[in-house]
Every structure is written in C-alpha cells, then in structure tokens.
Design a protein around this motif. Sequence first.
Motif, short mmCIF file in Angstrom:
data_model
loop_
_atom_site.label_atom_id
_atom_site.label_comp_id
_atom_site.label_asym_id
_atom_site.label_seq_id
_atom_site.Cartn_x
_atom_site.Cartn_y
_atom_site.Cartn_z
N MET A 1 0.80 -1.22 0.18
CA MET A 1 0.08 -0.15 -0.28
C MET A 1 0.98 1.39 -0.21
SD MET A 1 -1.80 2.71 1.92
CE MET A 1 -1.09 2.49 3.43
N ARG A 2 0.54 2.22 -0.81
CA ARG A 2 0.84 3.77 -1.24
C ARG A 2 0.31 4.81 -0.95
NH1 ARG A 2 5.14 5.60 -6.36
NH2 ARG A 2 6.04 7.77 -4.74
N PRO A 3 -0.11 5.10 -0.32
CA PRO A 3 -0.50 6.42 -0.21
C PRO A 3 -0.26 7.61 -0.44
CG PRO A 3 0.31 6.09 2.31
CD PRO A 3 0.88 5.55 1.45
N HIS A 4 -1.08 8.15 -1.01
CA HIS A 4 -0.85 9.83 -2.39
C HIS A 4 -0.97 10.64 -1.92
CE1 HIS A 4 0.56 7.09 -5.47
NE2 HIS A 4 -0.68 6.53 -5.11
N ARG A 5 -3.10 11.28 -1.04
CA ARG A 5 -3.28 11.56 -0.42
C ARG A 5 -4.27 11.44 0.45
NH1 ARG A 5 -7.60 14.84 -1.53
NH2 ARG A 5 -7.99 13.60 -2.82
N LEU A 6 -4.12 12.42 1.18
CA LEU A 6 -5.21 12.20 2.51
C LEU A 6 -5.82 13.36 2.74
CD1 LEU A 6 -6.61 10.20 5.07
CD2 LEU A 6 -4.70 11.06 6.45
N ARG A 7 -7.27 13.25 3.24
CA ARG A 7 -8.10 14.51 3.04
C ARG A 7 -8.86 14.19 4.55
NH1 ARG A 7 -12.03 17.40 -0.83
NH2 ARG A 7 -13.40 15.56 -0.54
N VAL A 8 -8.63 14.58 5.55
CA VAL A 8 -9.95 14.82 6.49
C VAL A 8 -10.16 15.82 6.75
CG1 VAL A 8 -9.22 13.97 9.48
CG2 VAL A 8 -7.41 12.86 7.55
N THR A 9 -11.48 15.98 7.32
CA THR A 9 -12.84 16.64 8.39
C THR A 9 -13.43 16.41 9.41
OG1 THR A 9 -13.14 17.30 5.51
CG2 THR A 9 -14.68 17.92 7.45
N ALA A 10 -13.29 17.26 9.91
CA ALA A 10 -13.80 17.04 11.90
C ALA A 10 -13.89 15.35 12.10
CB ALA A 10 -14.95 17.18 11.49
N PHE A 11 -12.44 15.49 12.03
CA PHE A 11 -12.01 13.91 12.32
C PHE A 11 -11.51 14.15 13.48
CE2 PHE A 11 -8.84 10.26 12.15
CZ PHE A 11 -10.73 9.00 12.12
N GLY A 12 -11.17 13.30 14.47
CA GLY A 12 -9.77 13.82 15.84
C GLY A 12 -9.97 14.59 16.20
N ALA A 13 -8.49 15.31 16.04
CA ALA A 13 -8.41 16.65 16.56
C ALA A 13 -8.66 17.76 15.48
CB ALA A 13 -6.84 16.71 17.08
N PHE A 14 -8.97 17.33 14.49
CA PHE A 14 -9.07 18.08 13.20
C PHE A 14 -10.49 18.92 13.33
CE2 PHE A 14 -5.42 15.44 12.37
CZ PHE A 14 -4.64 16.62 11.98
N GLY A 15 -10.77 19.86 13.37
CA GLY A 15 -12.37 19.97 13.37
C GLY A 15 -12.14 21.03 11.91
N GLY A 16 -11.48 21.10 11.32
CA GLY A 16 -12.20 21.79 9.71
C GLY A 16 -11.89 20.38 9.04
N THR A 17 -11.37 21.15 7.94
CA THR A 17 -10.58 20.97 6.88
C THR A 17 -8.86 20.16 6.40
OG1 THR A 17 -12.78 20.34 5.42
CG2 THR A 17 -10.66 19.77 4.15
N VAL A 18 -8.56 19.27 7.22
CA VAL A 18 -7.00 18.96 6.32
C VAL A 18 -6.55 18.01 5.36
CG1 VAL A 18 -4.83 18.38 8.05
CG2 VAL A 18 -6.77 19.45 8.91
N GLU A 19 -5.75 18.57 4.71
CA GLU A 19 -5.18 18.04 3.20
C GLU A 19 -4.01 17.37 3.13
OE1 GLU A 19 -5.43 17.70 -1.53
OE2 GLU A 19 -7.00 18.94 -0.16
N VAL A 20 -3.14 15.84 3.27
CA VAL A 20 -1.83 15.83 3.25
C VAL A 20 -1.75 15.16 2.54
CG1 VAL A 20 0.04 14.32 4.71
CG2 VAL A 20 -1.76 15.61 5.91
N ASN A 21 -0.19 15.72 1.45
CA ASN A 21 0.06 15.17 0.26
C ASN A 21 1.14 14.45 0.25
OD1 ASN A 21 1.05 14.18 -2.78
ND2 ASN A 21 0.36 16.88 -3.43
N PHE A 22 1.48 13.01 0.80
CA PHE A 22 2.14 11.89 0.65
C PHE A 22 3.22 12.00 -0.36
CE2 PHE A 22 -0.75 10.97 3.24
CZ PHE A 22 -0.70 10.88 4.57
#
Length: 540
Positions: free
Chosen positions: A1-22
Amino acid sequence: MRPHRLRVTAFGAFGGTVEVNFEDLACSGLFLLHGETGAGKTTLLDAIGFALYGRVPGERGKARRLRSDHAAPGTSTEVQLEATLGGRRMRITRKPEQERAKLRGAGTTTEQARVLLEEQAGGSWRAVSTRVGEADAEIADLMGMSADQFFQVVLLPQGEFARFLHADAGDRAKLLQRLFGTDRFHAVEEWLARRRKATADEVREAEAGISGLLARVAQAAGVPVPSDDAVPSDDPRPSGDAESAHGTLPPASWAAQLAEAAQAGAAAGQAQVARHRQELDRTLDLLRDAERLADRQRRRQDALDTRDRLAAAKADLQDRRAELAAAARAAEVAPALAEADRTSRALAQARVREEQARQRAASAPATRAATAGPGAAAAPGASAAELRAAGQEHVTRLGRLEGLRSVSRQADDEDQAAEAARASAAALAAQVDAATAELAHDQRQRPGLSRERDQAAEAGQRLPAVQAEADRYARAADDARALVKAQADRSRQERAYVDAKLEAAELVAAATRLREARIDGMRAELAATLVDGAPCPVCG
C-alpha cells in the motif's frame, strides 16, 4: 500500500478540513511526522486506518465516536484517502456513524456510516462500490491483510507502546507478543513439540512392530532373538534418547543373514519340491500304464468269459436246432390237422342236417316221393361226397404248401444267424489270442510296475511334508523382508526425528534472536530521540 493524498474533515483532533500530500513528503523516500503532543500526528494515522478498514487502532478503536469536538455543527465528519492498493489507484471516502441536525424541524438524527470506493481509469474516477461490506472485502483483498494485521505490522499504537515502557518483564513479553503477532512462533514451537511427541510415538510404535517382526522371524527361523551382547560395537546407532530407546534392537545384518538363509532354504526346498514333482509325474505315468494294463487284463478276462459262454451255448444251440427242426415238421401238419378238425366239425354238422332232412323227407306226402324218383335222391348224395373229398384234398395241399414255405424262410434265417455266429466266434478267438499275448507281456512287466507304484506312493506320502517345509521357508523369507523394510522405516523415522529436533532448535533460536533484535531496536529508537532535560515524546 502506498498513500498519495489524505483529506480529513472534522475527524479526531482536526475541527476543519486538513489535507496531506504524501507524494510531496515522500520525494526523498522517507519522511517524518513530528509535532507537539496533541497536534494530531496520531489522528492522521488513525484516519488512514479508518479509511482503509472503517476503524482505528488501539484503545481509540473501542469508542464509536470519531467526530471532532471542535467541528462546526453543520460540518460532516469525513476521511478521504487516495492510495495505490495492489497495483490499482484507488480513492476511499468514508463517513462514520454521527449525529447531524434534522433537515426539517428541531433536534438531531443519526446518520449511518457510508463509504465510496473509486478507481482511477483513463484520467477519471470510476465508482467501484458504495456498500460497506463489499468495499471492505475489496480493500482487504487488495491489501492482502486484515485490519488487526495492518495495525500490528504497519501502524504501532502509541498507547500500547507506552504501556510497554512501564510494564514489567512478563507483561512486556505478553504485550510484545500481542503487538508483533509472535503467536506464530509459539504456534511453531507447539507444533514442533507436538511433532516431536508424535514422531516419538511413531518411533515407539515402529519399535513395537519391529519387535513383533523380530519375534516372528526368530520363531519362523527357529533361532533366538539376539540380545544386546550380540550387537557388534561398531553398529551405528542414533545418539541421545533414540539410542536408549533403540539399544535393544538387533542390527539389520541379522535380518539380512536370516533372509539369505531363508532364501537359500526356500530355493533348496523348491528344488526338492521340483524333484519330487518330477518323480510324482513319473510315478503317475507308471500308474496310468498300470491302469491301462489292468484294463487290458479285464478286457482279456471278459473275452475269455465270452468264449466260455459261447462254448457252453454251442451245445444248447444244437438242442435248439433239433427242437426247431421238430417244430418245423410239426408246423407242416398243424394246418392240415386244424383243417381236418374244422372239416370234421363241418361234416358232423352236415350229417346232422342230412339226418334232419331225411326225417322231413320221410314224413312228406307219397305223391311227392313218387314224383321225385329214386335216382334223383341218390344223385345229390353222391355228388356231395365227391365234393367233400376234393375240397379236403385241396385244403390239405394248401396247408402243406404254406408249411413248407414258412419252414424254408425259417431255415434261411437260421443259416444267416449261424454264419454271423461263426464270424463272431472267429473274431472273439482272435481277440482272445491277442489278449493272451498282451497278458503274457504285462505279466512280465508287472514286477517292475509294482516297484514303481510303491515308489510313487512313497513320494506322494513325502510330498505334504516337503511342501510344508517349503512354505515355512517362504514365510520366513517374507518375514525377513518385512523386518528389513521395517528397520529401514525406523531409520528413516529416526533421521526425520533428529532433523525435526534440529529444525525446532534452529527455529527457537531464530525466534529468540528476532525478538531480542526487535527489543534492542525499539530501545535504540527510543534512546535516539531522548534529550537531557526534555520530556519523553511518548509518555511525557
């Protein structure tokens, strides 16, 4: 498995939207997530686990609420992961079970968990599945591992690692076993132990079977089972426990020697049986010759008896011929006598009728007598007498002719029967002469045939004992071959047992080295991040 991009919205410690480009982070091949405690490092890893399997690792996975407490009321909790799974570019979008405001009216309602699995094909995304169970099965098939395996091998839960740092040696071993899935090593150890026990049981069973075969072979061969003293000192035996368990068994050469002796005895017995069979065949031939001779003697005796009967019947034949001649002569006059009797009876009846006629004629009227005349009465009487005499003579001649004809036919038949009897007597005489000559020849050979018959009977009496001895040698040879095979199986099982012990020891040593190397590596990794005066980044 190879991650490319992750977007998190209102999940865990993040109240807004956070995107990580691996892809930007992994351009050098390795990257590090770092930050203050509570910054959300673990949340990113939990988001990856949630996107893949619908749950997060560690103690946080027991809580069904994954929504951030800092999220706005109208913002839905969502995690989207774009990664390459099994050589396919996939995008996973998951929403956990969460509370949201009702579209109509006041209050909230529970929104069920949802998932969208997409695959990139030709520059665009194509929906693969929107059902939770089907999408989970597809992702697990692409990943090649379950959620528990992924959390143990790829993602290391921090809470479990902190517990490991503060645990004692026993709990630490159990925790490492649970974290790194070392149950397989224990399973291997248990399997090897069971295999060792099963192999030992098979060896004991093989020893018991070999002991039984040894006893059977010794009993069939008529020799005692060799003891420990009879085992040569240079006989190769297994070491350790196997040596103590197999020390009472004789070497394989003992069975081989017995097998060779049994084969030699069997060959000798088969040769003796072949000789006795040849002798029996010769004796049977002689017996058949004797039976043929006895049959000829019986036929000769029958011919002699027939000749005597013919000789005795010859005198009777003369008497029968005389009687036949008398009967023939009597047959000539028998018709005449019968005709004479019939004529006498007819004559008596005619005389009675004549007398009655005369009486009626005497009582007739005188006129009838006068008109008739004396000459007329005398002429019918004279004519009847002449007719009777002529008829009687004619009948007599006919009877004689018939008698002579039958006598002639009977004489011809008797002549033919006499000729056939003379020919049969001549043939019987020839047979009697041939049987007499054959009897004389057979009588001269009778003493030799009697001796051969006695020898055949004696050989037939000895045949069952010789056959039984040959069968005993054959059974001994079979038991010896079975013993050699069993000892070969025992040697193979002993080698397998020793190889299994060595393999078990190597596996245990390898598991120990792997466990120690992992523990040392964990300690080294933790020690490398520690700074004097700074709190531990894991436990604080």
